[in-house]
Design a protein around this motif. Structure first.
Motif, PDB file in Angstrom:
ATOM      1  N   GLY A 199      27.031 -41.835 -14.279  1.00 22.74           N
ATOM      2  CA  GLY A 199      25.639 -41.501 -13.959  1.00 22.74           C
ATOM      3  C   GLY A 199      25.546 -40.080 -13.428  1.00 22.74           C
ATOM      4  O   GLY A 199      24.671 -39.294 -13.813  1.00 22.74           O
ATOM      5  N   MET A 200      26.460 -39.714 -12.552  1.00 24.16           N
ATOM      6  CA  MET A 200      26.463 -38.347 -12.015  1.00 24.16           C
ATOM      7  C   MET A 200      26.761 -37.340 -13.114  1.00 24.16           C
ATOM      8  O   MET A 200      26.187 -36.248 -13.154  1.00 24.16           O
ATOM      9  N   LEU A 201      27.700 -37.694 -13.994  1.00 21.33           N
ATOM     10  CA  LEU A 201      28.077 -36.765 -15.070  1.00 21.33           C
ATOM     11  C   LEU A 201      26.891 -36.524 -16.000  1.00 21.33           C
ATOM     12  O   LEU A 201      26.653 -35.401 -16.445  1.00 21.33           O
ATOM     13  N   GLU A 202      26.134 -37.601 -16.268  1.00 16.37           N
ATOM     14  CA  GLU A 202      24.960 -37.419 -17.122  1.00 16.37           C
ATOM     15  C   GLU A 202      23.932 -36.534 -16.449  1.00 16.37           C
ATOM     16  O   GLU A 202      23.257 -35.744 -17.078  1.00 16.37           O
ATOM     17  N   ARG A 203      23.834 -36.687 -15.149  1.00 17.24           N
ATOM     18  CA  ARG A 203      22.823 -35.911 -14.431  1.00 17.24           C
ATOM     19  C   ARG A 203      23.204 -34.432 -14.336  1.00 17.24           C
ATOM     20  O   ARG A 203      22.389 -33.551 -14.525  1.00 17.24           O
ATOM     21  N   TYR A 204      24.463 -34.171 -14.022  1.00 16.99           N
ATOM     22  CA  TYR A 204      24.864 -32.786 -13.730  1.00 16.99           C
ATOM     23  C   TYR A 204      25.593 -32.113 -14.886  1.00 16.99           C
ATOM     24  O   TYR A 204      25.686 -30.891 -14.925  1.00 16.99           O
ATOM     25  N   GLY A 205      26.176 -32.921 -15.769  1.00 13.82           N
ATOM     26  CA  GLY A 205      27.023 -32.344 -16.808  1.00 13.82           C
ATOM     27  C   GLY A 205      28.449 -32.231 -16.311  1.00 13.82           C
ATOM     28  O   GLY A 205      28.694 -32.060 -15.118  1.00 13.82           O
ATOM     29  N   GLY A 206      29.411 -32.353 -17.233  1.00 11.02           N
ATOM     30  CA  GLY A 206      30.818 -32.372 -16.865  1.00 11.02           C
ATOM     31  C   GLY A 206      31.292 -31.065 -16.252  1.00 11.02           C
ATOM     32  O   GLY A 206      31.946 -31.050 -15.213  1.00 11.02           O
ATOM     33  N   LEU A 207      30.928 -29.953 -16.885  1.00 12.87           N
ATOM     34  CA  LEU A 207      31.406 -28.657 -16.391  1.00 12.87           C
ATOM     35  C   LEU A 207      30.857 -28.375 -15.005  1.00 12.87           C
ATOM     36  O   LEU A 207      31.555 -27.899 -14.121  1.00 12.87           O
ATOM     37  N   PHE A 208      29.558 -28.689 -14.856  1.00  8.34           N
ATOM     38  CA  PHE A 208      28.935 -28.409 -13.572  1.00  8.34           C
ATOM     39  C   PHE A 208      29.572 -29.244 -12.466  1.00  8.34           C
ATOM     40  O   PHE A 208      29.880 -28.741 -11.389  1.00  8.34           O
ATOM     41  N   LEU A 209      29.816 -30.521 -12.750  1.00  4.25           N
ATOM     42  CA  LEU A 209      30.382 -31.387 -11.714  1.00  4.25           C
ATOM     43  C   LEU A 209      31.819 -30.973 -11.380  1.00  4.25           C
ATOM     44  O   LEU A 209      32.235 -31.027 -10.226  1.00  4.25           O
ATOM     45  N   THR A 210      32.544 -30.519 -12.387  1.00  3.21           N
ATOM     46  CA  THR A 210      33.890 -30.000 -12.120  1.00  3.21           C
ATOM     47  C   THR A 210      33.808 -28.778 -11.219  1.00  3.21           C
ATOM     48  O   THR A 210      34.522 -28.677 -10.213  1.00  3.21           O
ATOM     49  N   ALA A 211      32.897 -27.875 -11.564  1.00  4.22           N
ATOM     50  CA  ALA A 211      32.765 -26.653 -10.756  1.00  4.22           C
ATOM     51  C   ALA A 211      32.338 -27.010  -9.339  1.00  4.22           C
ATOM     52  O   ALA A 211      32.860 -26.459  -8.363  1.00  4.22           O
ATOM     53  N   ALA A 212      31.414 -27.938  -9.226  1.00  5.62           N
ATOM     54  CA  ALA A 212      30.924 -28.300  -7.897  1.00  5.62           C
ATOM     55  C   ALA A 212      32.039 -28.951  -7.078  1.00  5.62           C
ATOM     56  O   ALA A 212      32.203 -28.646  -5.901  1.00  5.62           O
ATOM     57  N   SER A 213      32.827 -29.829  -7.718  1.00 10.26           N
ATOM     58  CA  SER A 213      33.876 -30.474  -6.927  1.00 10.26           C
ATOM     59  C   SER A 213      34.984 -29.478  -6.591  1.00 10.26           C
ATOM     60  O   SER A 213      35.581 -29.565  -5.522  1.00 10.26           O
ATOM     61  N   ASP A 214      35.213 -28.506  -7.463  1.00  9.06           N
ATOM     62  CA  ASP A 214      36.160 -27.427  -7.107  1.00  9.06           C
ATOM     63  C   ASP A 214      35.664 -26.660  -5.882  1.00  9.06           C
ATOM     64  O   ASP A 214      36.433 -26.315  -4.987  1.00  9.06           O
ATOM     65  N   ARG A 215      34.366 -26.388  -5.886  1.00  7.09           N
ATOM     66  CA  ARG A 215      33.798 -25.675  -4.736  1.00  7.09           C
ATOM     67  C   ARG A 215      33.982 -26.499  -3.458  1.00  7.09           C
ATOM     68  O   ARG A 215      34.271 -25.961  -2.396  1.00  7.09           O
ATOM     69  N   PHE A 244      34.175 -38.732 -20.366  1.00  7.30           N
ATOM     70  CA  PHE A 244      32.820 -38.224 -20.541  1.00  7.30           C
ATOM     71  C   PHE A 244      32.839 -37.250 -21.716  1.00  7.30           C
ATOM     72  O   PHE A 244      33.702 -36.371 -21.781  1.00  7.30           O
ATOM     73  N   GLU A 245      31.949 -37.461 -22.637  1.00  3.87           N
ATOM     74  CA  GLU A 245      31.878 -36.642 -23.845  1.00  3.87           C
ATOM     75  C   GLU A 245      33.246 -36.548 -24.524  1.00  3.87           C
ATOM     76  O   GLU A 245      33.707 -35.473 -24.901  1.00  3.87           O
ATOM     77  N   GLY A 246      33.899 -37.690 -24.611  1.00  4.94           N
ATOM     78  CA  GLY A 246      35.114 -37.771 -25.399  1.00  4.94           C
ATOM     79  C   GLY A 246      36.392 -37.348 -24.711  1.00  4.94           C
ATOM     80  O   GLY A 246      37.470 -37.436 -25.293  1.00  4.94           O
ATOM     81  N   GLN A 247      36.294 -36.882 -23.440  1.00  4.79           N
ATOM     82  CA  GLN A 247      37.528 -36.485 -22.764  1.00  4.79           C
ATOM     83  C   GLN A 247      37.589 -37.100 -21.383  1.00  4.79           C
ATOM     84  O   GLN A 247      36.563 -37.473 -20.820  1.00  4.79           O
ATOM     85  N   ILE A 248      38.808 -37.088 -20.831  1.00  6.26           N
ATOM     86  CA  ILE A 248      38.927 -37.559 -19.448  1.00  6.26           C
ATOM     87  C   ILE A 248      38.298 -36.525 -18.529  1.00  6.26           C
ATOM     88  O   ILE A 248      38.679 -35.349 -18.554  1.00  6.26           O
ATOM     89  N   TRP A 249      37.314 -36.968 -17.752  1.00  6.01           N
ATOM     90  CA  TRP A 249      36.757 -36.044 -16.745  1.00  6.01           C
ATOM     91  C   TRP A 249      37.519 -36.197 -15.434  1.00  6.01           C
ATOM     92  O   TRP A 249      37.774 -35.247 -14.712  1.00  6.01           O
ATOM     93  N   GLY A 250      37.882 -37.429 -15.117  1.00  6.09           N
ATOM     94  CA  GLY A 250      38.585 -37.674 -13.854  1.00  6.09           C
ATOM     95  C   GLY A 250      39.028 -39.119 -13.790  1.00  6.09           C
ATOM     96  O   GLY A 250      39.099 -39.803 -14.816  1.00  6.09           O
TER      97      GLY A 250
END
Lengths: 566, 63, 684
Positions: free
Chosen positions: A200-216, A112-118
């Motif tokens: 689709g989720m990454l586009e909706r929430y953004g990479g940083l936000f989804l990382t933070a949310a999954s960390d939570r 996502f956005e040029g890097q591995i998100w997961g």
């Protein structure tokens, strides 16, 4: 990072679960072998880039627990930098963090956005991967090299292109390459679906936000799990069980646990277990870890979001070279299917001393793995198949055990008679529950099943790997033991069913390979029953009467097991 | 005090390094603790910690 | 309506109210009435809504009922005493089930109980093999033996409360033995309902087929009684018109045809909604719709794609108890105005699935309710008018609602208003998840769809849902609270026919397939005629295909008027394309297996043109009040009556539109438009 409200968190958690379910549906619908599309012997997962499992669904606990290790191994061995968009890695090596050889993982990086998100991944039981026995379940193997083709993490698709050299190696080593081709495509296809959905989720929430949310979410699950453990009294709890034999030598192999509850963490210390067996009942470390997690998770709240945060408070201690942590090049195919539920049952038995009200008696704990292969007389094509049966689950302090269930390590379905006979030259003569096979108790153990199959082809080669045919599932708190299982054969013209040792001289009654059967021969598979909970004398007469009426116990059984005169 | 190290075996070699606490085979990076002649290898500092606050005392008790 | 009016009527039996709608197809006028539903006697409300409507019986020429009798019987497990007959050796299959479990890490779950006791599962000596050949014939003697066993089990049970379900192995390939048993059992046990698996669900997998035929038998006597009771009541009202029952497939069947196969009526009470929703979607010129029918206790979400309903073939009453039949693809969730807000063990806010119902109902009803509900949250946010609930028939107590939310909020460190907002958000999220299930999980992007919102509470939540889903268009039907009854009144006749085959794309006999289609079509036409449709039906054909080796199929439609060698070839191409679209790959050159041929015959009914509102004029708001919206907080909103809004009218939110059976918040920035038919569209 801004705070994330709990509503958004649970939305994200549900969305991750749904992606995994959707992967599963795609695999069921597109795969070739019955163990996939009827059996559902697979698990679908989502990981963040650090290698934490952030999504899973109602799949097989053994694969879910071990995915954590298999994915991390892959990331560490290959390095994050080696992944490119469109890559797919395959991996089944038990000496690189996998559960056993048939379980193949496919893994795809999500950029996502040029890097591995997961990563999205699934682990599935590929029904035939070569080795000394058709169906790749060699019950008399003494080395991993006899169990099939071993694959370290390698790319089978690189930047969207098939790596044909690797495919050729894989398919040249499987007995039924067409089926492997179909099944591996089903696995890989489901990854693209998951990738699209995750993007689709990454586009909706953004990479940083989804990382933070999954960390939570990971932290949340860990915190909840720790709270649950805190409610278990501190202490040392011991339990043990054995595999009745290992397929190569006719000797029991013992699994011994010291389980330490220490405030908000649990230490599962398996170091007193027997040295590794010669035959394939050895568990890899990840199987033992997955089984330890599963034991704890079965006894704590079912509402905790399922991710690797749940596993963090559970520590596993083993010795390499033991039945719970096999050393290279020991065999391990049965460790994942048969030893796993024994290990999990031992965890539950240990904890039953601390939290009796939540515990269950032992289950039948055998997948009754039955393998067969041959040339189908109608098509002239060679086939193999991995067939499983369910056994009885243990009773709990609040209900009777479920009958004929996939053992705890999986969450697989049976193959319908109409599907089995459509594909393979067998006629099923009966598929029933076994009266009196549930351990007696205030709550009764679940019943095992009986299946009789008659050979319709000139030849079928069969193999089996079962357990609890000499031992029993134990009861808890005065509950009785479950009925033994068994696999038997009646040669055409014979008048009765006999064990395979008697009929064919196999070392073990329950673990053997490559026995040749002919047209008209019959095989009978009895799955073991589960243990009872509480003294049989405390079972209500109404429950006994109902069991009699439904045929779950016989009049003799009522007298012998419950002292009840019908 | 420990330090991170890594398995430097060539890709064509099969070497297996086990954690001295949990017994897991370590993929690549491991945590080494050297005290005198004794060299212990762990998955990470968490395993070292459990080694010290669980494993060593439990062995002492049994001995 | 004048004395010569001829109307077509729909009746929807809801959890709270039974609704009646009569449509005059000539004038486009509607007559509606409502009566509280009675669970114990659903027919009572039917009689009363008809009376309440004031229509003379002779003006009604056709009546269609949506009923929840079958659903409730299954959910509450109050049905017939069933004996299950199957191939000897397989008596326990319904109890063995599929071996898997609901939760993967839990001891809490127990297997669902089949709708038949295990002692009543009886084997008969016979066997058909996987090629459909008889390997053990069904002898007279075996049937006599079976009769003795069945008789022993039926003893002491009333004939009219008993049923026999028959499921023999491989009957979907060769039904001969099942047909023999059907005739034998019917003559031997007169008056006992008999259901036969290949007739109810000619599909492979013995557990799924067996589970379906047992469900059919379980509800059959009840349905027969219900149909008789409705018939008598209609007679007593002097109604002599033909009448029909909604089926789960969104069509309807004459009462006598429906009671013969009640397994087709499981979503009878829910499928009218999507038909009504589709009608208004069509009026608004929208082809792709997601319908949300939200009432007091539950919410049904459905999909219309390209102007067509979508269907599923499997439905689970309870996890692990499958029923195979054609169903309009509806997902029902426990989300309604009465859904209760609560906090789980982990501290997460949850809404539903339990409902406070109508009694005691939400806090604001002031009838002794003790739990915060979605309605309380809406009231606290100003989205409901306490003086105009149900058109002013009921006053709401805003203070009670606010106190309850303040208390709930204190546990979440939120104010009362924030808590109300969270409750609405959670309820919307639950509905959004249901929408995802029917759209995203099937590869459909909900943003390409219009949301048709109806039921008493649907329009209230539509704005929040579209914002959550990134959707841009809402359609609100006329009389949103009556949409399901209206849908029943409009429904078409529809018969689905399926036959299992096993052909391969290499070396297939095209003529044989064409012949099989012809036979199925003839059967479908006959059945349609029996159901009361005499004109020329529309025929839809499809083949369920898979790659040789796979185990699950996809339906590929055959385009054009008939079946030919060319259309079969086209269908193979379409299958590869579909596989690619759904799963990201196709295997060109792979042999394709054809597993089922499917024929659907539709008898279209005339659709009325509803009377349009006058156009022009400049409506005045009746009042203004403070309403809370996510992005703006409380803002002052003009409040309009829907009756006052002329055709072609438009406005930009925030605004509130109220009508007797619903309330429509127009969120800030959303644009509302009333079209010439009076249908409201809102663009987000």
């Amino acid at each position: 990072m801004e705070t994330i409200d709990t509503v958004t968190l649970s939305v994200i958690n549900n969305a991750l679960i749904n992606i995994c379910r959707e992967m599963g549906t795609a695999m069921m619908r597109t795969s070739y072998s019955p163990i996939f599309n009827e059996g559902l012997d697979f698990s679908c997962v989502i990981f963040n880039r650090r290698g934490d499992m952030i999504g899973q669904a109602e799949f097989c606990p053994t694969m879910l627990g071990s995915a954590q290790y298999a994915v991390n191994w892959t990331i560490e061995e290959l390095g994050l930098e080696s992944f490119e968009p469109g890559d797919v890695v395959v991996h089944n090596d038990p000496y690189r963090g996998q559960c056993h050889m048939p379980e193949h993982m496919v893994l795809k990086p999500v950029f996502f956005e040029g890097q591995i998100w997961g990563f999205v991944a699934n682990i599935a039981h590929v029904g035939e991967i070569g080795g000394m026995a058709p169906g790749s379940f060699a019950a008399d193997a003494t080395e991993v090299y006899q169990e099939g083709l071993r694959l370290p993490p390698v790319k089978v698709i690189s930047r969207g292109e098939y790596v044909k050299d690797v495919w050729k190696i894989i398919l040249s080593n499987h007995r039924t390459p067409k089926t492997s081709w179909g099944d591996l495509h089903a696995m890989i296809g489901s990854l693209s679906i998951a990738e699209t959905r995750l993007l689709g989720m990454l586009e909706r929430y953004g990479g940083l936000f989804l990382t933070a949310a999954s960390d939570r979410l990971l932290d949340y699950s860990e915190r909840w799990m720790r709270e649950e453990i805190r409610e278990i009294p501190n202490g040392e709890y011991h339990a043990s069980d054995c595999m009745e034999d290992d397929g190569v030598t006719d000797q029991p192999v013992w699994i011994r646990l010291k389980l330490v509850v220490r405030d908000d963490e649990v230490i599962a210390d398996w170091t007193q277990s027997d040295p590794q067996a010669r035959g394939p009942v050895n568990a890899t470390f990840v199987v033992t870890a997955a089984a330890s997690y599963s034991g704890l998770l079965h006894l704590t709240s079912n509402d905790i979001p399922r991710n690797s945060g749940c596993y963090r408070p559970i520590r596993v201690v083993t010795k390499p070279g033991s039945v719970v942590n096999v050393r290279h090049p020991g065999p391990s195919v049965g460790g994942n299917t048969e030893t796993h539920p024994h290990i999990q049952n031992v965890v539950v038995a240990a904890l039953s001393q601390a939290i009796p009200e939540r515990a269950a008696a032992a289950e039948g704990a055998s997948g009754c793995n039955f393998l067969f292969a041959g040339v189908h007389p109608d098509t002239g094509e060679y086939y193999t198949n991995y067939h499983i049966d369910g056994s009885g689950w243990g009773a709990t302090g609040f209900h009777d055990g479920n009958s004929a269930m996939c053992p705890e390590n999986g969450n697989c379905r049976n193959t319908p008679v109409e599907v089995l006979e459509n594909k393979f030259p067998w006629r099923t003569l009966e598929y029933r529950l076994r009266s009196d096979s549930g351990g007696p108790g205030r709550f009764r153990g679940g019943l095992g099943s009986s299946r009789i199959l008659r050979v319709l082809a000139p030849e079928i080669t069969v193999s089996a790997l079962m357990d609890r045919t000499k031992t029993h599932a134990w009861g808890l708190f005065g509950g009785g033991k479950g009925g033994r299982g068994g696999i038997f054969v009646k040669k055409k013209g014979d008048t009765q069913f006999r064990t395979f040792s008697e009929a064919f001289g196999t070392v073990s009654d329950s673990k053997f390979t490559r026995v040749l059967l002919n047209e008209g021969d019959e095989v009978m598979i009895h799955s073991p029953g589960g243990g009872g909970y509480g003294p049989p004398a405390e079972r209500s007469p109404e429950a006994i009467e109902r069991d009699l009426r439904q045929g779950w116990i016989s009049p003799d059984g009522a007298r012998e097991l419950y002292g009840y005169d019908p | 005090m420990g330090r991170w190290d890594e398995n430097t075996a060539e890709w064509y070699e099969q070497t297996m390094i086990y954690c001295d606490l949990c017994g897991r085979i370590i993929p690549k990076n491991f945590w080494v603790v050297e005290e005198g002649a004794e060299r212990l290898v762990f998955c990470d500092p968490d395993c070292e910690k459990l080694y010290n606050d669980y494993w060593v005392p439990s062995q002492d008790r049994e001995a | 309506m004048n004395a010569n009016t001829r109307v077509r009527c729909g009746i929807d039996t809801g959890g709270t109210f039974t609704d009646f709608v009569a449509v005059d197809e000539a004038s486009g006028e509607l007559v509606a009435s409502k009566w509280p539903s009675s669970h114990d006697n659903p027919v009572e409300a039917i009689v009363n809504v008809v009376k309440e409507s004031g229509l003379p019986p002779e003006s009604i020429y056709f009546l269609i009922l949506g009923t929840t009798v079958a659903t409730n019987a299954l959910i509450q497990r109050r049905g017939a005493y069933v004996v299950y007959v199957t191939t000897e050796g397989f008596e326990d299959v319904l109890y063995i089930q599929r071996m898997n479990r609901r939760y993967h890490y839990s001891y809490e779950w127990t297997k669902p109980l089949p709708f038949v006791e295990m002692r009543n599962c009886v084997g008969v000596r016979e066997r058909i093999d996987a090629k459909g050949q008889v390997v053990v014939p069904l002898e007279r003697e075996s049937m006599e033996q079976l009769a003795r066993e069945v008789e022993a089990r039926l003893e002491g049970h009333r004939v009219e409360d008993s049923a026999i379900a028959v499921c023999l192995l491989f009957s979907y390939l060769n039904p001969d033995h099942e047909l023999l048993l059907k005739e034998f059992l019917q003559s031997r046990f007169p008056g006992v309902a008999v259901s036969i698996s290949h007739e109810v669900a000619p599909i492979w997998r013995e557990y799924e087929r067996g589970s379906t035929v047992v469900a059919d038998a379980f509800v059959k006597p009840l349905l027969q009684r219900y149909v008789n009771s409705v018939r008598e009541s209609l007679d007593s009202l002097g109604l002599s018109c033909p009448w029909a029952i909604m089926k789960s497939n969104g069509g309807h069947a004459s009462a006598s045809a429906a009671e013969g196969q009640p397994v087709n009526l499981i979503l009878s009470g829910q499928s009218g909604g999507i038909i009504g929703g589709k009608y208004f979607g069509d009026l608004a010129e929208q082809q792709d719709l997601i319908t949300v029918d939200m009432g007091g206790t539950s919410c049904d979400v459905g999909v219309v794609q390209g102007g067509k309903l979508s269907y599923i073939t499997n439905y689970e009453i309870e996890w692990g108890l499958p029923i195979s039949a054609p169903f309009v693809d509806l997902t029902a969730i426990g989300a309604g105005g009465g859904s209760v807000a609560w906090i789980d063990k982990g501290g997460f806010l949850r809404v539903g699935p339990q409902s406070a119902g109508a009694m005691p109902g939400p806090l604001c009803y002031g009838r002794g309710g003790t739990e915060v509900t979605v309605t309380d949250a809406n009231l606290t946010l100003g989205r409901l008018n306490p003086e105009y609930f149900l058109g002013g028939k009921m006053k709401l107590e805003a203070t009670r609602a606010r106190e309850g939310l303040a208390k709930l909020g204190s546990e979440l460190s939120l104010s009362a208003v924030e808590a109300a907002q969270a409750v609405i958000d959670m309820a919307n999220e639950n509905m959004a998840n249901a929408i995802r299930l029917v759209s995203i999980e099937r590869g459909l992007d909900p943003r390409d769809f219009s949301l048709v919102a109806f039921g008493g509470a649907g329009p209230l939540h539509a704005g929040g849902i579209v914002e959550k889903m990134g959707m841009t268009r809402i359609v609100i039907p006329l009389y949103p609270g009556l949409c399901s009854a209206f849908g029943a009144a409009l429904a078409d006749f529809q018969v689905d026919k399926v036959w299992s085959t096993n052909y391969r794309s290499d070396g297939m006999d095209g003529d044989l397939i064409i012949e099989q289609f012809r036979d199925l079509e003839a059967a479908a036409r006959d059945e349609l005629r029996e159901e009361g449709f005499s004109a020329v039906p529309e025929i839809l054909r499809s083949i369920s295909m898979r790659y040789a080796g796979q185990n699950y199929e996809h339906d590929v439609s055959l385009e054009g008027g008939g079946v030919s060698a060319e259309s079969l070839q086209q269908a193979f191409g379409e299958f590869h394309r579909l596989h690619e679209q759904l799963y990201g790959y196709s295997i060109s050159g792979e042999v394709i297996e054809m597993i089922r041929v499917n024929v659907t015959a539709v008898g279209r009914t005339r659709k009325p043109r509803l009377k349009a509102p006058p156009s022009g004029g400049d409506p005045r708001p009746r009042q203004s009040r403070e309403v809370f919206f996510d992005r703006s907080g409380f803002v002052s909103c003009p409040v309009y009556r829907r009756d006052d809004l002329p055709g072609q009218f438009s406005l930009v939110g925030p605004a509130m539109i109220e009508e007797a059976d619903s309330t429509i918040p127009v969120h800030p920035g959303h644009t509302l438009r009333v079209d010439r038919n009076g249908v409201i569209s809102i663009l987000a």
